[in-house]
Design an enzyme around this catalytic site. Structure first.
Site, mmCIF file in Angstrom:
data_model
loop_
_atom_site.group_PDB
_atom_site.id
_atom_site.type_symbol
_atom_site.label_atom_id
_atom_site.label_comp_id
_atom_site.label_asym_id
_atom_site.label_seq_id
_atom_site.Cartn_x
_atom_site.Cartn_y
_atom_site.Cartn_z
ATOM 1 N N GLN A 141 0.823 -1.213 0.000
ATOM 2 C CA GLN A 141 0.000 0.000 0.000
ATOM 3 C C GLN A 141 0.864 1.275 0.000
ATOM 4 O O GLN A 141 0.465 2.297 -0.562
ATOM 5 C CB GLN A 141 -0.918 -0.030 1.223
ATOM 6 C CG GLN A 141 -2.117 0.884 1.144
ATOM 7 C CD GLN A 141 -3.290 0.300 0.361
ATOM 8 O OE1 GLN A 141 -3.613 -0.851 0.536
ATOM 9 N NE2 GLN A 141 -3.893 1.096 -0.496
ATOM 10 N N LYS A 174 1.747 1.838 -3.667
ATOM 11 C CA LYS A 174 0.521 2.099 -4.437
ATOM 12 C C LYS A 174 0.014 3.509 -4.155
ATOM 13 O O LYS A 174 -0.303 4.268 -5.068
ATOM 14 C CB LYS A 174 -0.530 1.062 -4.021
ATOM 15 C CG LYS A 174 -1.848 1.183 -4.737
ATOM 16 C CD LYS A 174 -2.894 0.229 -4.167
ATOM 17 C CE LYS A 174 -2.353 -1.174 -4.033
ATOM 18 N NZ LYS A 174 -3.397 -2.156 -3.730
ATOM 19 N N LYS A 187 -2.811 -1.065 6.725
ATOM 20 C CA LYS A 187 -3.823 -2.092 6.428
ATOM 21 C C LYS A 187 -4.246 -2.703 7.755
ATOM 22 O O LYS A 187 -3.501 -2.661 8.729
ATOM 23 C CB LYS A 187 -3.215 -3.170 5.532
ATOM 24 C CG LYS A 187 -4.222 -3.985 4.758
ATOM 25 C CD LYS A 187 -4.639 -3.326 3.455
ATOM 26 C CE LYS A 187 -5.773 -4.074 2.798
ATOM 27 N NZ LYS A 187 -6.083 -3.574 1.461
ATOM 28 N N GLY A 210 -12.498 -0.388 2.957
ATOM 29 C CA GLY A 210 -12.889 -1.795 2.833
ATOM 30 C C GLY A 210 -11.822 -2.625 2.145
ATOM 31 O O GLY A 210 -10.830 -2.119 1.637
ATOM 32 N N ASP A 211 -12.020 -3.909 2.150
ATOM 33 C CA ASP A 211 -11.200 -4.883 1.414
ATOM 34 C C ASP A 211 -12.025 -6.173 1.416
ATOM 35 O O ASP A 211 -13.253 -6.110 1.625
ATOM 36 C CB ASP A 211 -9.825 -5.081 2.089
ATOM 37 C CG ASP A 211 -8.838 -5.846 1.217
ATOM 38 O OD1 ASP A 211 -8.300 -5.274 0.262
ATOM 39 O OD2 ASP A 211 -8.603 -7.047 1.474
ATOM 40 N N THR A 224 -12.005 0.640 -8.024
ATOM 41 C CA THR A 224 -10.875 -0.286 -8.210
ATOM 42 C C THR A 224 -11.032 -1.048 -9.523
ATOM 43 O O THR A 224 -10.082 -1.159 -10.316
ATOM 44 C CB THR A 224 -10.774 -1.265 -7.025
ATOM 45 O OG1 THR A 224 -10.813 -0.520 -5.809
ATOM 46 C CG2 THR A 224 -9.478 -2.057 -7.078
ATOM 47 N N ASN A 267 -16.263 -6.871 -5.034
ATOM 48 C CA ASN A 267 -16.269 -5.461 -5.404
ATOM 49 C C ASN A 267 -15.390 -5.171 -6.614
ATOM 50 O O ASN A 267 -15.815 -4.482 -7.551
ATOM 51 C CB ASN A 267 -15.825 -4.635 -4.182
ATOM 52 C CG ASN A 267 -15.712 -3.172 -4.506
ATOM 53 O OD1 ASN A 267 -14.620 -2.649 -4.692
ATOM 54 N ND2 ASN A 267 -16.840 -2.497 -4.616
ATOM 55 N N SER A 327 -10.679 6.799 -2.790
ATOM 56 C CA SER A 327 -10.766 6.987 -1.336
ATOM 57 C C SER A 327 -10.085 8.294 -0.938
ATOM 58 O O SER A 327 -10.576 9.035 -0.081
ATOM 59 C CB SER A 327 -10.092 5.832 -0.596
ATOM 60 O OG SER A 327 -10.986 4.767 -0.417
HETATM 61 P P1 NDP Z 1 -14.685 -8.954 -1.949
HETATM 62 O O1 NDP Z 1 -14.768 -9.530 -0.594
HETATM 63 O O2 NDP Z 1 -15.709 -8.000 -2.416
HETATM 64 O O3 NDP Z 1 -14.605 -10.117 -3.040
HETATM 65 C C1 NDP Z 1 -13.595 -11.081 -2.995
HETATM 66 C C2 NDP Z 1 -13.864 -12.116 -4.097
HETATM 67 O O4 NDP Z 1 -12.772 -13.024 -4.158
HETATM 68 C C3 NDP Z 1 -15.106 -12.941 -3.805
HETATM 69 O O5 NDP Z 1 -15.656 -13.351 -5.028
HETATM 70 C C4 NDP Z 1 -14.526 -14.121 -3.030
HETATM 71 O O6 NDP Z 1 -15.318 -15.283 -3.067
HETATM 72 C C5 NDP Z 1 -13.230 -14.337 -3.787
HETATM 73 N N1 NDP Z 1 -12.243 -14.949 -2.903
HETATM 74 C C6 NDP Z 1 -11.794 -14.475 -1.714
HETATM 75 N N2 NDP Z 1 -10.895 -15.316 -1.184
HETATM 76 C C7 NDP Z 1 -10.763 -16.314 -2.082
HETATM 77 C C8 NDP Z 1 -9.980 -17.484 -2.123
HETATM 78 N N3 NDP Z 1 -9.114 -17.767 -1.144
HETATM 79 N N4 NDP Z 1 -10.084 -18.290 -3.216
HETATM 80 C C9 NDP Z 1 -10.960 -18.004 -4.222
HETATM 81 N N5 NDP Z 1 -11.720 -16.894 -4.229
HETATM 82 C C10 NDP Z 1 -11.627 -16.071 -3.184
HETATM 83 O O7 NDP Z 1 -13.227 -8.296 -2.034
HETATM 84 P P2 NDP Z 1 -12.693 -7.203 -3.047
HETATM 85 O O8 NDP Z 1 -13.286 -7.412 -4.384
HETATM 86 O O9 NDP Z 1 -12.796 -5.881 -2.395
HETATM 87 O O10 NDP Z 1 -11.133 -7.549 -3.083
HETATM 88 C C11 NDP Z 1 -10.577 -8.491 -4.013
HETATM 89 C C12 NDP Z 1 -9.080 -8.269 -4.124
HETATM 90 O O11 NDP Z 1 -8.837 -6.931 -4.562
HETATM 91 C C13 NDP Z 1 -8.286 -8.421 -2.836
HETATM 92 O O12 NDP Z 1 -7.014 -8.913 -3.141
HETATM 93 C C14 NDP Z 1 -8.176 -6.999 -2.327
HETATM 94 O O13 NDP Z 1 -7.082 -6.818 -1.451
HETATM 95 C C15 NDP Z 1 -7.971 -6.270 -3.630
HETATM 96 N N6 NDP Z 1 -8.270 -4.844 -3.628
HETATM 97 C C16 NDP Z 1 -9.501 -4.373 -3.283
HETATM 98 C C17 NDP Z 1 -9.770 -3.024 -3.313
HETATM 99 C C18 NDP Z 1 -11.130 -2.474 -3.066
HETATM 100 O O14 NDP Z 1 -11.329 -1.269 -3.273
HETATM 101 N N7 NDP Z 1 -12.100 -3.265 -2.666
HETATM 102 C C19 NDP Z 1 -8.710 -2.044 -3.640
HETATM 103 C C20 NDP Z 1 -7.475 -2.634 -4.071
HETATM 104 C C21 NDP Z 1 -7.265 -3.978 -4.029
HETATM 105 P P3 NDP Z 1 -16.275 -15.636 -1.815
HETATM 106 O O15 NDP Z 1 -17.404 -14.668 -1.894
HETATM 107 O O16 NDP Z 1 -16.656 -17.053 -2.036
HETATM 108 O O17 NDP Z 1 -15.420 -15.458 -0.592
#
Ligand code: NDP
Length: 450
Positions: free
Chosen positions: A115, A118, A130, A169-170, A213, A244, A383
């Site tokens: 982070q 970034k 984080k 969030g994350d 994102t 997300n 953000s």
């Molecule tokens: P969400 O919780 O909204 O979604 C995560 C997605 O990934 C879900 O579909 C989830 O499935 C799947 N998932 C999580 N863990 C696993 C796993 N171990 N194996 C397979 N699928 C998995 O999170 P985000 O979309 O916010 O975040 C996704 C990624 O993006 C992360 O790496 C996060 O750090 C990164 N990120 C997010 C940002 C943001 O603004 N939200 C900003 C920058 C980076 P299920 O629902 O079944 O758990």
């Protein structure tokens, strides 16, 4: 990398591993960056003399705390919460909160470390942090999630503030969790300030944050492809995740004329050769954001799609891959399969989704590779814009925010090209690492030995 630099990297990593032997994810994140920074620091002795790399790889502080909360049946549960405040040289700590059973200090240290760079790349004044918990919101009722969030914030609130540390969030922390967390913060502090971002539009959130994102990732991808006389339009795209980041990456890819054929969650992936067009995406958004259902329901609804239980989508032929789920979801075998099937570009929506040897395989095959700290910086960038709007007590229109996001992603791409241009290719990983580093390192030099 020269032999001398390789030896220095090995010895540097030895030190990191000795300090925290069990923190594998953190080691991986440091190694990826140090491989680029060690030769750069050698060429720029002012950084080496001030021991900047060692200082940058030790967090300012790691706060760990107990979170006690009550289930609906009256039983009492205990989880562990953390906030890693890694570096605030160019601005207050900033970074998301993750609620997932796999959360531990190593995962949060890797995320907070990434982070720093970034946030620097966005050009906005934000340091790196984080946090999160090993709490799993899946299968919990809204009231249970609320009680957990309130308990978590009862401790966290004393460590954060609009000029100190601003969480967001994350994974596992979406609109519902942010609302409970912010509500509790506001209640305890008796102040309405922008200490948390990703808020609802009714109470200080920014237009476009939810989409930022995913949209930002596709804007970066389009910049990268255009730089190589290509574009998203007409391309087949494979996406992982359905959270997300993934949902809005799919939306923007559709807008730019791409055809997204996969999405996934932790139970498996769906393949829809006809493409997840906008009406199917609306179903998926409702399924995941509102009903919190499983991805297999998509294949139940649409006969064009198949569900592949327990598998990842990388065996499906696509010209572009967007890993948007979680860390280490593309290994070397996945990378080889993607290359064999004709992938030309990979843009990381998730943090550290590609293992180090898989990244090497992409570069060797001439695949355009957009690393997370550049490609997914759009979320934290908006953000940052939310913080500015909160401080000014104004709100910008969706169009204004989107224009700023596009400009920020364009600028990040330019910085990657500036610092990552090699003989024949742009090494975006090197470009992002060095461009992110320079601003933070110069600020640290200016402060002297603190
Ligand atoms: P969400 O919780 O909204 O979604 C995560 C997605 O990934 C879900 O579909 C989830 O499935 C799947 N998932 C999580 N863990 C696993 C796993 N171990 N194996 C397979 N699928 C998995 O999170 P985000 O979309 O916010 O975040 C996704 C990624 O993006 C992360 O790496 C996060 O750090 C990164 N990120 C997010 C940002 C943001 O603004 N939200 C900003 C920058 C980076 P299920 O629902 O079944 O758990």
């Amino acid at each position: 990398m020269s032999d001398t630099s390789s030896k220095e990297l090995e010895s540097f990593m030895e030190g990191i591993k000795q300090r925290d032997p069990e923190q594998k994810q953190f080691h991986q994140a440091v190694e990826e960056i140090a491989a680029n920074l060690i030769p750069y620091v050698k060429e720029n002795p002012k950084y080496e003399d001030a021991n900047i790399l060692e200082r940058l790889t030790e967090p300012d502080r790691v706060i760990s705390f107990r979170v006690t909360w009550q289930m609906d049946d009256g039983s009492i549960r205990v989880n562990r919460g953390w906030r890693v405040q890694f570096n605030n040289s160019i601005g207050p700590y900033k970074g998301g909160l993750r609620f997932h059973p796999t959360v531990c200090q190593s995962v949060l240290k890797f995320l907070a470390f990434e982070q720093i760079f970034k946030n620097s790349l966005t050009g906005l004044p934000m340091g790196g942090g984080k946090g999160g918990s090993n709490f799993d919101p899946k299968g919990k009722t809204d009231n249970e999630v609320m009680r957990f969030c309130q308990s978590f914030m009862t401790e966290l609130n004393r460590h954060i503030g609009e000029d100190t540390d601003i969480p967001a969030g994350d994974i596992g922390v979406g609109a519902r969790e942010i609302s409970y967390l912010f509500g509790q913060y506001k209640r305890i502090q008796n102040r309405f300030v922008g200490t948390i971002t990703g808020k609802g539009l009714e109470y200080g959130g920014s237009q476009g944050r939810k989409e930022a994102t995913g949209f930002g990732c596709v804007y970066f991808l389009e910049n990268m492809l255009q730089h190589h006389n290509n574009g998203v339009s007409g391309k087949t795209i494979s996406v992982s995740g359905s959270g997300n980041v993934a949902l809005y990456a799919i939306q923007k890819a559709n807008t730019l004329g791409g055809k997204v054929v996969t999405a996934s969650d932790s139970s498996g992936f769906i393949h829809d050769p006809e493409g997840i067009c906008d009406d199917k995406l609306a179903f998926l958004i409702d399924l995941k954001e509102v009903r919190r259902g499983r991805i297999s329901e998509y294949a139940d609804k649409y006969s064009s799609a198949t569900f592949h239980e327990g598998e990842r989508p990388w065996g499906i032929a696509a010209e572009i891959a967007l890993p948007c789920a979680t860390e280490n979801e593309i290994n070397l075998d996945d990378a080889k399969t993607l290359v064999k099937n004709g992938v030309i570009a990979v843009a990381e929506g998730a943090n550290m989704p590609t293992e180090l040897d898989a990244i090497d395989a992409f570069y060797k095959a001439g695949v355009y590779f957009a690393p997370a700290k550049a490609a997914n910086a759009g979320g934290v960038a908006v953000s940052g814009l939310e913080q500015s709007q909160n401080s000014l007590r104004i709100s910008w229109s969706r169009g204004e925010v989107d224009a700023r996001l596009q400009e920020i992603m364009h600028n990040i791409h330019q910085k990657c090209v500036e610092y990552g241009q090699e003989d024949k290719i742009v090494n975006y990983t090197k470009g992002a690492n060095i461009a992110g580093f320079v601003k933070v390192a110069d600020a640290m030099l200016a402060y002297g030995a603190i």
